[in-house]
Design a protein around this motif. Structure first.
Motif, PDB file in Angstrom:
ATOM      1  N   ALA A 188       0.819  -1.210   0.000  1.00 24.35           N
ATOM      2  CA  ALA A 188       0.000   0.000   0.000  1.00 24.35           C
ATOM      3  C   ALA A 188       0.854   1.261   0.000  1.00 24.35           C
ATOM      4  O   ALA A 188       0.411   2.315   0.461  1.00 24.35           O
ATOM      5  CB  ALA A 188      -0.924   0.007   1.224  1.00 24.35           C
ATOM      6  N   ASP A 189       2.063   1.177  -0.529  1.00 25.41           N
ATOM      7  CA  ASP A 189       2.954   2.337  -0.604  1.00 25.41           C
ATOM      8  C   ASP A 189       2.675   3.078  -1.907  1.00 25.41           C
ATOM      9  O   ASP A 189       2.958   2.558  -2.989  1.00 25.41           O
ATOM     10  CB  ASP A 189       4.409   1.869  -0.559  1.00 25.41           C
ATOM     11  CG  ASP A 189       5.395   3.038  -0.479  1.00 25.41           C
ATOM     12  OD1 ASP A 189       4.994   4.180  -0.780  1.00 25.41           O
ATOM     13  OD2 ASP A 189       6.551   2.799  -0.121  1.00 25.41           O
ATOM     14  N   SER A 194       7.523  -1.787  -3.587  1.00 28.74           N
ATOM     15  CA  SER A 194       8.654  -2.668  -3.883  1.00 28.74           C
ATOM     16  C   SER A 194       8.486  -4.075  -3.334  1.00 28.74           C
ATOM     17  O   SER A 194       9.438  -4.855  -3.349  1.00 28.74           O
ATOM     18  CB  SER A 194       9.950  -2.053  -3.324  1.00 28.74           C
ATOM     19  OG  SER A 194       9.845  -1.840  -1.921  1.00 28.74           O
ATOM     20  N   VAL A 195       7.298  -4.428  -2.858  1.00 27.75           N
ATOM     21  CA  VAL A 195       7.086  -5.787  -2.353  1.00 27.75           C
ATOM     22  C   VAL A 195       7.326  -6.811  -3.456  1.00 27.75           C
ATOM     23  O   VAL A 195       7.939  -7.867  -3.220  1.00 27.75           O
ATOM     24  CB  VAL A 195       5.657  -5.928  -1.783  1.00 27.75           C
ATOM     25  CG1 VAL A 195       5.294  -7.400  -1.602  1.00 27.75           C
ATOM     26  CG2 VAL A 195       5.551  -5.210  -0.446  1.00 27.75           C
ATOM     27  N   GLN A 204       3.768  -7.949 -14.210  1.00 30.29           N
ATOM     28  CA  GLN A 204       3.606  -6.502 -14.249  1.00 30.29           C
ATOM     29  C   GLN A 204       2.195  -6.035 -13.877  1.00 30.29           C
ATOM     30  O   GLN A 204       1.945  -4.841 -13.798  1.00 30.29           O
ATOM     31  CB  GLN A 204       3.957  -5.976 -15.653  1.00 30.29           C
ATOM     32  CG  GLN A 204       5.399  -6.203 -16.041  1.00 30.29           C
ATOM     33  CD  GLN A 204       6.361  -5.512 -15.089  1.00 30.29           C
ATOM     34  OE1 GLN A 204       6.231  -4.318 -14.816  1.00 30.29           O
ATOM     35  NE2 GLN A 204       7.328  -6.252 -14.564  1.00 30.29           N
ATOM     36  N   VAL A 205       1.278  -6.957 -13.670  1.00 31.09           N
ATOM     37  CA  VAL A 205      -0.092  -6.586 -13.313  1.00 31.09           C
ATOM     38  C   VAL A 205      -0.132  -6.166 -11.851  1.00 31.09           C
ATOM     39  O   VAL A 205       0.337  -6.885 -10.973  1.00 31.09           O
ATOM     40  CB  VAL A 205      -1.065  -7.754 -13.554  1.00 31.09           C
ATOM     41  CG1 VAL A 205      -2.465  -7.384 -13.103  1.00 31.09           C
ATOM     42  CG2 VAL A 205      -1.067  -8.144 -15.027  1.00 31.09           C
ATOM     43  N   SER A 206      -0.674  -4.992 -11.578  1.00 33.39           N
ATOM     44  CA  SER A 206      -0.749  -4.484 -10.207  1.00 33.39           C
ATOM     45  C   SER A 206      -1.972  -5.033  -9.500  1.00 33.39           C
ATOM     46  O   SER A 206      -3.113  -4.823  -9.943  1.00 33.39           O
ATOM     47  CB  SER A 206      -0.799  -2.950 -10.218  1.00 33.39           C
ATOM     48  OG  SER A 206      -1.176  -2.456  -8.957  1.00 33.39           O
ATOM     49  N   LEU A 241       1.589  -0.335  -6.832  1.00 33.18           N
ATOM     50  CA  LEU A 241       1.500   0.471  -8.045  1.00 33.18           C
ATOM     51  C   LEU A 241       2.754   0.274  -8.896  1.00 33.18           C
ATOM     52  O   LEU A 241       3.869   0.338  -8.388  1.00 33.18           O
ATOM     53  CB  LEU A 241       1.367   1.947  -7.683  1.00 33.18           C
ATOM     54  CG  LEU A 241       0.178   2.338  -6.810  1.00 33.18           C
ATOM     55  CD1 LEU A 241       0.217   3.836  -6.525  1.00 33.18           C
ATOM     56  CD2 LEU A 241      -1.134   1.958  -7.476  1.00 33.18           C
ATOM     57  N   PRO A 242       2.598   0.071 -10.204  1.00 34.94           N
ATOM     58  CA  PRO A 242       3.779  -0.091 -11.062  1.00 34.94           C
ATOM     59  C   PRO A 242       4.559   1.198 -11.236  1.00 34.94           C
ATOM     60  O   PRO A 242       5.761   1.173 -11.470  1.00 34.94           O
ATOM     61  CB  PRO A 242       3.179  -0.571 -12.386  1.00 34.94           C
ATOM     62  CG  PRO A 242       1.767  -0.070 -12.378  1.00 34.94           C
ATOM     63  CD  PRO A 242       1.337  -0.078 -10.944  1.00 34.94           C
ATOM     64  N   ARG A 243       3.864   2.323 -11.119  1.00 33.22           N
ATOM     65  CA  ARG A 243       4.510   3.640 -11.169  1.00 33.22           C
ATOM     66  C   ARG A 243       3.828   4.541 -10.144  1.00 33.22           C
ATOM     67  O   ARG A 243       2.618   4.451  -9.930  1.00 33.22           O
ATOM     68  CB  ARG A 243       4.388   4.294 -12.552  1.00 33.22           C
ATOM     69  CG  ARG A 243       5.062   3.568 -13.678  1.00 33.22           C
ATOM     70  CD  ARG A 243       5.209   4.477 -14.902  1.00 33.22           C
ATOM     71  NE  ARG A 243       4.001   5.231 -15.181  1.00 33.22           N
ATOM     72  CZ  ARG A 243       3.019   4.818 -15.986  1.00 33.22           C
ATOM     73  NH1 ARG A 243       3.101   3.645 -16.571  1.00 33.22           N
ATOM     74  NH2 ARG A 243       1.957   5.574 -16.198  1.00 33.22           N
ATOM     75  N   ALA A 244       4.624   5.431  -9.558  1.00 31.59           N
ATOM     76  CA  ALA A 244       4.074   6.268  -8.491  1.00 31.59           C
ATOM     77  C   ALA A 244       2.955   7.175  -8.982  1.00 31.59           C
ATOM     78  O   ALA A 244       2.041   7.507  -8.221  1.00 31.59           O
ATOM     79  CB  ALA A 244       5.194   7.104  -7.869  1.00 31.59           C
ATOM     80  N   ASP A 245       2.995   7.578 -10.278  1.00 34.94           N
ATOM     81  CA  ASP A 245       1.984   8.517 -10.768  1.00 34.94           C
ATOM     82  C   ASP A 245       0.617   7.876 -10.966  1.00 34.94           C
ATOM     83  O   ASP A 245      -0.366   8.567 -11.262  1.00 34.94           O
ATOM     84  CB  ASP A 245       2.452   9.169 -12.073  1.00 34.94           C
ATOM     85  CG  ASP A 245       2.683   8.170 -13.198  1.00 34.94           C
ATOM     86  OD1 ASP A 245       2.693   6.948 -12.923  1.00 34.94           O
ATOM     87  OD2 ASP A 245       2.870   8.606 -14.349  1.00 34.94           O
TER      88      ASP A 245
END
Length: 433
Positions: A188-189, A194-195, A204-206, A241-245
């Motif tokens: 949940a970051d 990075s888990v 790659q699926v979130s 999340l794969p990317r922070a945005d």
């Protein structure tokens, strides 16, 4: 006159409900809404007083209900089976205080009028009274979504500076799984998930994004397992999340709903971000740190991890004050990481500092076992899965304190016996993010 919006989403009770509302004195149906977005847009005009909604309507979540309340519209839910625990849990999550059984929509006019009279001050349900009229009774509190006894949600948080949040979260989750506890680890970051990397998950699926979409579609209760990935016996992971945005794709309230559903069938460990600032960004779909804040609020217990060096302890002291403002009375355990003799401090010295800033439920020390941490990280495994070490023993002692039920005789099979064997107050390793 009470103006009513209706969102039935094609439910079979819609025609009967509209007929009863049309025949009622003091009630007028303002609009039949096609979906949640239509409902919220109409509520924003300020013309409606009450919204009659199908509990299963796609997209109906806590943020949608909060929008209704902000515009003075009080929700009344129509539910197929009001006696089920999961229904009570969902009503509580959505903050809906008035409900009517789908088989008893003849009581809708009374429910609408009473919802208008009661406002948001009391929780009520509408049921059929033996005398034939509508009677109000309190909505029963949910039993944690039907969670079995002992199911718990533990969040791992720490101040900025990579004190070891993710490694600690993965280690605790893996230790619970080793003891035979069905466990879900949620990343949940919203800033630096990075888990997946820690556990060698290449997909790659979130999982978090998938679960958020399920929550918005109203199918989370039945499809939550599809957003999780098994990585070890008894251990599943919901990747971040794969990317922070992409944090904007997780609507406020979605993670809280995910956690509540998950705890019905698993122990849950939440890896969170460091930032606790509440900042609404113009034009965005939510708040940057909503995932972290919802994780902390959903936790039964919080593990706050900080590094043992001067900079880390200073950040830990400030962080304890800040996080207490968020979690209120939730029990907090402090995990002092990378404790080593070269620092020149004893455990008593550090304990005095920590206790001077906050009252905590427990204080645990993890020694600087860099070799053990590196071995786990390079292997893409959680600490404890790559052989016994000072780290695995320390994590075992910590889990004993956090999850006493996992130490019960016979609980968790071999993992439980190992936990009993190594139960002690010890130190752990160089937990690195």
């Amino acid at each position: 006159m009470v103006c009513v919006l209706v969102l039935a989403s094609g439910a079979p009770w819609e025609s009967a409900a509209l007929g009863h509302l049309a025949d009622a004195s003091g009630v007028v149906v303002l609009k039949r809404c096609v979906d949640v977005d239509d409902l919220m847009a109409t509520a924003a005009t300020g013309q409606a007083d009450v919204a009659v909604v199908a509990l299963e309507a796609p997209g109906l979540d806590a943020s949608a209900v909060a929008h209704l309340r902000r515009h003075g519209v009080r929700p009344v839910a129509v539910v197929a089976d009001p006696g089920r625990d999961d229904v009570a849990a969902r009503l509580a999550r959505l903050d809906v205080h008035v409900r009517v059984a789908a088989a008893e929509v003849g009581h809708l006019p009374a429910a609408v009028l009473r919802a208008e009279d009661l406002g948001d001050t009391r929780s009520r349900s509408v049921a059929e009274d033996p005398s034939g009229g509508p009677a109000l009774g309190p909505v029963a509190p949910p039993s944690a979504g039907g969670a079995p006894p002992g199911r718990r949600v533990v969040a791992v948080w720490g101040p900025p500076g990579a004190p070891g949040r993710t490694t600690l979260a993965t280690a605790v989750a893996a230790e619970l799984a080793r003891r035979g506890r069905s466990t879900l680890l949620v990343d949940a970051d919203p800033h630096a998930a990075s888990v997946a990397q820690h556990l060698g998950v290449l997909d790659q699926v979130s999982g978090v994004l998938s679960a958020a979409r399920l929550a918005q579609a109203g199918t989370l209760p039945t499809r939550l397992p599809s957003a999780c990935r098994a990585v070890a016996p008894h251990l599943e992971v919901m990747t971040g999340l794969p990317r922070a945005d992409r944090w904007v794709e997780v609507r406020p309230g979605a993670l809280a709903e995910v956690v509540e559903e998950a705890r019905a069938w698993r122990d849950v460990v939440l890896d969170t971000g460091a930032d606790l600032a509440v900042e609404a960004l113009a034009g965005q779909a939510g708040q940057r740190n909503a995932m972290t804040l919802e994780a902390l609020e959903a936790a039964d217990e919080l593990l706050v991890v900080g590094a043992a060096d001067p900079v880390g302890l200073s950040r830990l002291a400030r962080g304890l004050v800040e996080v207490r403002e968020v979690v209120g009375t939730t029990p907090v355990r402090v995990v002092v990481n990378r404790m080593r003799s070269s620092l020149g401090w004893s455990e008593a010295d550090v304990a005095g500092m920590v206790q001077g800033f906050a009252r905590v439920a427990g204080l645990h020390f993890l020694p600087d076992d860099r070799a053990g941490a590196d071995r786990a990280l390079v292997a893409g495994r959680a600490v404890g899965e790559v052989g016994e070490s000072a780290l695995s023993r320390a994590v075992s002692g910590l889990v004993d304190a956090v999850h006493p039920a996992s130490c019960a005789p016979g609980a968790g099979g071999a993992g439980g016996r190992l936990a009993q064997r190594f139960r002690r107050r010890t130190a752990g390793t160089a937990l690195r993010r």
